[in-house]
Write a protein that holds these residues in place. Structure first.
Motif, PDB file in Angstrom:
ATOM      1  N   PHE A  29      18.174   8.611   4.139  1.00  0.00           N
ATOM      2  CA  PHE A  29      18.723   9.365   2.834  1.00  0.00           C
ATOM      3  C   PHE A  29      17.596   9.314   1.758  1.00  0.00           C
ATOM      4  O   PHE A  29      17.570  10.351   1.072  1.00  0.00           O
ATOM      5  N   ILE A  30      16.641   8.285   1.623  1.00  0.00           N
ATOM      6  CA  ILE A  30      15.923   8.197   0.636  1.00  0.00           C
ATOM      7  C   ILE A  30      14.637   9.359   1.067  1.00  0.00           C
ATOM      8  O   ILE A  30      14.215  10.137   0.325  1.00  0.00           O
ATOM      9  N   ASN A  85      18.905   2.368  -5.300  1.00  0.00           N
ATOM     10  CA  ASN A  85      18.905   0.907  -5.080  1.00  0.00           C
ATOM     11  C   ASN A  85      20.020   0.187  -5.836  1.00  0.00           C
ATOM     12  O   ASN A  85      20.805  -0.579  -5.335  1.00  0.00           O
ATOM     13  N   GLY A  86      20.436   1.025  -6.757  1.00  0.00           N
ATOM     14  CA  GLY A  86      21.543   0.522  -7.868  1.00  0.00           C
ATOM     15  C   GLY A  86      22.956   0.671  -7.358  1.00  0.00           C
ATOM     16  O   GLY A  86      23.346  -0.264  -7.061  1.00  0.00           O
ATOM     17  N   ILE A  87      23.054   1.738  -6.565  1.00  0.00           N
ATOM     18  CA  ILE A  87      24.154   2.138  -5.722  1.00  0.00           C
ATOM     19  C   ILE A  87      24.159   1.006  -4.682  1.00  0.00           C
ATOM     20  O   ILE A  87      25.215   0.638  -4.443  1.00  0.00           O
ATOM     21  N   LEU A  88      23.061   0.717  -3.789  1.00  0.00           N
ATOM     22  CA  LEU A  88      23.164  -0.262  -2.877  1.00  0.00           C
ATOM     23  C   LEU A  88      23.457  -1.521  -3.257  1.00  0.00           C
ATOM     24  O   LEU A  88      24.465  -2.138  -2.580  1.00  0.00           O
ATOM     25  N   ASP A  89      22.960  -1.986  -4.560  1.00  0.00           N
ATOM     26  CA  ASP A  89      23.373  -3.223  -5.021  1.00  0.00           C
ATOM     27  C   ASP A  89      24.906  -3.313  -5.350  1.00  0.00           C
ATOM     28  O   ASP A  89      25.488  -4.348  -5.121  1.00  0.00           O
ATOM     29  N   ARG A  90      25.430  -2.398  -5.911  1.00  0.00           N
ATOM     30  CA  ARG A  90      26.907  -2.415  -6.090  1.00  0.00           C
ATOM     31  C   ARG A  90      27.636  -2.546  -4.973  1.00  0.00           C
ATOM     32  O   ARG A  90      28.751  -2.840  -4.937  1.00  0.00           O
ATOM     33  N   ASN A 138       0.818  -1.288  -0.030  1.00  0.00           N
ATOM     34  CA  ASN A 138       0.131   0.061  -0.033  1.00  0.00           C
ATOM     35  C   ASN A 138       0.812   1.263  -0.129  1.00  0.00           C
ATOM     36  O   ASN A 138       0.223   2.408   0.212  1.00  0.00           O
ATOM     37  N   TRP A 139       2.268   1.046  -0.001  1.00  0.00           N
ATOM     38  CA  TRP A 139       3.022   2.272  -0.018  1.00  0.00           C
ATOM     39  C   TRP A 139       2.613   3.258  -1.061  1.00  0.00           C
ATOM     40  O   TRP A 139       2.591   4.469  -0.978  1.00  0.00           O
ATOM     41  N   ARG A 140       2.313   3.155  -2.295  1.00  0.00           N
ATOM     42  CA  ARG A 140       2.067   3.874  -3.401  1.00  0.00           C
ATOM     43  C   ARG A 140       0.749   4.574  -3.203  1.00  0.00           C
ATOM     44  O   ARG A 140       0.779   6.028  -3.098  1.00  0.00           O
ATOM     45  N   MET A 159      10.180  10.199  -7.555  1.00  0.00           N
ATOM     46  CA  MET A 159      10.573   9.670  -6.052  1.00  0.00           C
ATOM     47  C   MET A 159      11.148   8.139  -6.461  1.00  0.00           C
ATOM     48  O   MET A 159      12.071   7.687  -5.852  1.00  0.00           O
ATOM     49  N   THR A 160      10.302   7.698  -7.089  1.00  0.00           N
ATOM     50  CA  THR A 160      10.548   5.920  -7.433  1.00  0.00           C
ATOM     51  C   THR A 160      11.763   6.097  -8.452  1.00  0.00           C
ATOM     52  O   THR A 160      12.558   5.042  -8.070  1.00  0.00           O
ATOM     53  N   THR A 161      12.008   6.826  -9.303  1.00  0.00           N
ATOM     54  CA  THR A 161      13.243   6.805  -9.942  1.00  0.00           C
ATOM     55  C   THR A 161      14.337   6.976  -9.195  1.00  0.00           C
ATOM     56  O   THR A 161      15.328   6.355  -9.492  1.00  0.00           O
TER      57      THR A 161
END
Length: 188
Positions: A143-144, A179-184, A77-79, A171-173
């Motif tokens: 941060f987010i 998330n890409g930074i976190l994954d790296r 339900n966050w969206r 915001m989602t983008t």
């Protein structure tokens, strides 16, 4: 009159005044007069007009509409909950535009705490982030949230021209990039 009614009447008075004046031009005397209370009564409930403004932000914008039971933010339900928050901001655009540029960071601080707390719950619920330490998740949520508040402030500075859905997409983008930074980071 009950204490909560008096406190809400004082908040409603500031909200009403913000429809016609900027926050920096509004005095405690004007707020008290609008609420039909003494200045001492104002100071019984609030240390200053900044504390009152934080309460107004919570009452009129940030807090979900009063329900019998508070809404728990979930991955499902966050969206729609975020869209509702953005719609409340747009619905109170005059109040918002007359307050936040003059509030000495009250908006950013109170809203960042609110959003970060909910994001932390969501991040903890995501299986792909369970390997992270709790403090990393909480810092990531802060941060987010700060980024989301920055996007909201940019939207306000553009006089709310974009729709709440467009702002949510922004915001989602931004979150996907993070998330890409976190994954790296996870892989290194």
């Amino acid at each position: 009159m009950a204490a909560s009614e008096t406190k809400e009447r004082i908040a409603e008075s500031l909200a009403s005044l913000l429809n016609h004046n900027t926050f920096d031009k509004i005095t405690v005397r004007e707020i008290a007069d609008e609420a039909e209370v003494h200045r001492k009564t104002f100071y019984y409930y609030f240390a200053d007009k900044y504390e009152l403004l934080a309460f107004v932000y919570q009452q009129f914008i940030v807090a979900a509409p009063r329900h019998d039971k508070p809404v728990t933010i979930t991955l499902e339900n966050w969206r729609p909950e975020t869209i509702q928050l953005l719609e409340r901001i747009a619905d109170h655009s005059k109040l918002f535009l007359n307050a936040y540029p003059y509030d000495d960071g009250v908006w950013r601080q109170s809203t960042n705490e609110f959003v970060a707390a909910r994001l932390s719950i969501l991040l903890h619920a995501m299986p792909e982030y369970r390997y992270l330490k709790e403090d990393v998740i909480d810092t990531s949520a802060e941060f987010i949230a700060a980024g989301a508040i920055g996007i909201i402030n940019k939207w306000a500075n553009d006089n709310f021209k974009a729709s709440p859905r467009t702002v949510l997409d922004q915001m989602t983008t931004a979150n996907r990039l993070f998330n890409g930074i976190l994954d790296r980071w996870k892989l290194s």
